[in-house]
Design an enzyme around this catalytic site. Sequence first.
Site, PDB file in Angstrom:
ATOM      1  N   SER A  57       0.874  -1.186   0.000  1.00 61.39           N
ATOM      2  CA  SER A  57       0.000   0.000   0.000  1.00 61.39           C
ATOM      3  C   SER A  57       0.905   1.229   0.000  1.00 61.39           C
ATOM      4  O   SER A  57       2.113   1.121   0.270  1.00 61.39           O
ATOM      5  CB  SER A  57      -0.834  -0.013   1.292  1.00 61.39           C
ATOM      6  OG  SER A  57      -1.491   1.215   1.511  1.00 61.39           O
TER       7      SER A  57
ATOM      8  N   TYR B  67      -2.121  -1.295  10.426  1.00 65.18           N
ATOM      9  CA  TYR B  67      -2.106  -1.441   8.961  1.00 65.18           C
ATOM     10  C   TYR B  67      -0.794  -0.901   8.399  1.00 65.18           C
ATOM     11  O   TYR B  67      -0.135  -1.561   7.577  1.00 65.18           O
ATOM     12  CB  TYR B  67      -3.313  -0.694   8.386  1.00 65.18           C
ATOM     13  CG  TYR B  67      -3.526  -0.890   6.899  1.00 65.18           C
ATOM     14  CD1 TYR B  67      -4.162  -2.032   6.410  1.00 65.18           C
ATOM     15  CD2 TYR B  67      -3.133   0.081   5.977  1.00 65.18           C
ATOM     16  CE1 TYR B  67      -4.374  -2.211   5.046  1.00 65.18           C
ATOM     17  CE2 TYR B  67      -3.340  -0.088   4.620  1.00 65.18           C
ATOM     18  CZ  TYR B  67      -3.966  -1.237   4.154  1.00 65.18           C
ATOM     19  OH  TYR B  67      -4.177  -1.399   2.795  1.00 65.18           O
TER      20      TYR B  67
HETATM   21  P1  NAD Z   1     -11.320  -6.104   0.074  1.00 65.66           P
HETATM   22  O1  NAD Z   1     -11.735  -6.033   1.502  1.00 65.66           O
HETATM   23  O2  NAD Z   1     -12.331  -5.876  -0.977  1.00 65.66           O
HETATM   24  O3  NAD Z   1     -10.631  -7.510  -0.253  1.00 65.66           O
HETATM   25  C1  NAD Z   1      -9.788  -8.142   0.652  1.00 65.66           C
HETATM   26  C2  NAD Z   1     -10.018  -9.636   0.530  1.00 65.66           C
HETATM   27  O4  NAD Z   1      -9.155 -10.293   1.466  1.00 65.66           O
HETATM   28  C3  NAD Z   1     -11.460 -10.040   0.900  1.00 65.66           C
HETATM   29  O5  NAD Z   1     -12.007 -10.876  -0.091  1.00 65.66           O
HETATM   30  C4  NAD Z   1     -11.288 -10.752   2.224  1.00 65.66           C
HETATM   31  O6  NAD Z   1     -12.265 -11.756   2.461  1.00 65.66           O
HETATM   32  C5  NAD Z   1      -9.890 -11.322   2.075  1.00 65.66           C
HETATM   33  N1  NAD Z   1      -9.329 -11.701   3.365  1.00 65.66           N
HETATM   34  C6  NAD Z   1      -9.355 -11.001   4.531  1.00 65.66           C
HETATM   35  N2  NAD Z   1      -8.781 -11.713   5.506  1.00 65.66           N
HETATM   36  C7  NAD Z   1      -8.360 -12.881   4.947  1.00 65.66           C
HETATM   37  C8  NAD Z   1      -7.682 -14.022   5.440  1.00 65.66           C
HETATM   38  N3  NAD Z   1      -7.348 -14.135   6.757  1.00 65.66           N
HETATM   39  N4  NAD Z   1      -7.396 -15.022   4.596  1.00 65.66           N
HETATM   40  C9  NAD Z   1      -7.759 -14.934   3.288  1.00 65.66           C
HETATM   41  N5  NAD Z   1      -8.414 -13.892   2.758  1.00 65.66           N
HETATM   42  C10 NAD Z   1      -8.712 -12.874   3.593  1.00 65.66           C
HETATM   43  O7  NAD Z   1     -10.122  -5.093  -0.055  1.00 65.66           O
HETATM   44  P2  NAD Z   1      -9.218  -4.644  -1.307  1.00 65.66           P
HETATM   45  O8  NAD Z   1      -9.265  -3.181  -1.319  1.00 65.66           O
HETATM   46  O9  NAD Z   1      -9.538  -5.414  -2.516  1.00 65.66           O
HETATM   47  O10 NAD Z   1      -7.795  -5.056  -0.734  1.00 65.66           O
HETATM   48  C11 NAD Z   1      -6.907  -5.970  -1.363  1.00 65.66           C
HETATM   49  C12 NAD Z   1      -5.498  -5.662  -0.901  1.00 65.66           C
HETATM   50  O11 NAD Z   1      -5.136  -4.361  -1.381  1.00 65.66           O
HETATM   51  C13 NAD Z   1      -5.330  -5.593   0.609  1.00 65.66           C
HETATM   52  O12 NAD Z   1      -4.095  -6.173   0.980  1.00 65.66           O
HETATM   53  C14 NAD Z   1      -5.319  -4.123   0.907  1.00 65.66           C
HETATM   54  O13 NAD Z   1      -4.625  -3.805   2.092  1.00 65.66           O
HETATM   55  C15 NAD Z   1      -4.617  -3.595  -0.324  1.00 65.66           C
HETATM   56  N6  NAD Z   1      -4.845  -2.177  -0.592  1.00 65.66           N
HETATM   57  C16 NAD Z   1      -6.103  -1.706  -0.837  1.00 65.66           C
HETATM   58  C17 NAD Z   1      -6.280  -0.349  -1.091  1.00 65.66           C
HETATM   59  C18 NAD Z   1      -7.636   0.243  -1.357  1.00 65.66           C
HETATM   60  O14 NAD Z   1      -7.753   1.472  -1.371  1.00 65.66           O
HETATM   61  N7  NAD Z   1      -8.675  -0.539  -1.591  1.00 65.66           N
HETATM   62  C19 NAD Z   1      -5.176   0.520  -1.080  1.00 65.66           C
HETATM   63  C20 NAD Z   1      -3.917  -0.002  -0.826  1.00 65.66           C
HETATM   64  C21 NAD Z   1      -3.748  -1.355  -0.589  1.00 65.66           C
END
Ligand code: NAD
Length: 247
Positions: free
Chosen positions: A139, A152
């Site tokens: 991130s 985080y």
């Molecule tokens: P999201 O919540 O839509 O998806 C995250 C997924 O991870 C979900 O399907 C959830 O069920 C799964 N998950 C959570 N805990 C888990 C576990 N213990 N085992 C297996 N799966 C698990 O969020 P997203 O935005 O798609 O995030 C995806 C990645 O991108 C994450 O690592 C997040 O930190 C990172 N990220 C997101 C953003 C943003 O703005 N959305 C920005 C920077 C980084």
Amino acid sequence: MTDLHGRSAIVTGGARGIGAAIARTLVKSGVGVVVADILDDTGEATAESLGPTALFRHLDVTDDDQWRRVLDDAEANFGPLAVLVNNAGILDFGSVESESPAMFRHVVDVNLFGAWLGMHLAAPRLRANGDGVIVNISSTAGLMGYSGIAGYVASKWGLRGLTKAAAIELGPAGVRVCSVHPGPIHTPMTVGFDASIAAGQPLPRFGEPEEVASMVGFIVTEATFSTGSEFIIDGGATAGMSLTDLS
Ligand code: NAD
């Protein structure tokens, strides 16, 4: 271009959001994709929408037995492992003072330990297969600090460092390891976030999951001389600060 036909990939947190978009992009490159998540119904539906070269498997990334089963299933169904995308992640709001010890541990457990466990168990297979790519979804919170999400930020900086350590260890075996650093992206994780979060960015909008997926696809199939590298996709948020209004 790396040929991924006859090979397998695992995308953790692949049921929805960025992970589902990454799974969709990887399927198009010819690799068989295991969508791995704790959300069974959503994950099944996502895998089904991707066609016969995708399947869903339940995976809590903090559980080593589940990891072993998912790795075995990926290789049994689609061939030797070529790609691991450690995308699963959770966000908790809490400052250094207010976040509970249990929640801090939980965030680090999923976001950092879970990714380490996947690399720990997948790396010997990639090494044996003679090539492969690991992409860790960090991130912008792994490049700079933010208030109010202490666990985080710690987990995402940790994942960035782990990426570099693994890249040094696995490079000689032909295995690349890179980190991806998205800014705010439209996903279920950011539902309810105020649009003003992105207002100060050079590109003043949220990104889309497909834009992150496209970068991951590039890392996997095109970026053959990149390892230990940070790929930033943040609308310019970490480029710096505009002083135009002060002059
Ligand atoms: P999201 O919540 O839509 O998806 C995250 C997924 O991870 C979900 O399907 C959830 O069920 C799964 N998950 C959570 N805990 C888990 C576990 N213990 N085992 C297996 N799966 C698990 O969020 P997203 O935005 O798609 O995030 C995806 C990645 O991108 C994450 O690592 C997040 O930190 C990172 N990220 C997101 C953003 C943003 O703005 N959305 C920005 C920077 C980084």
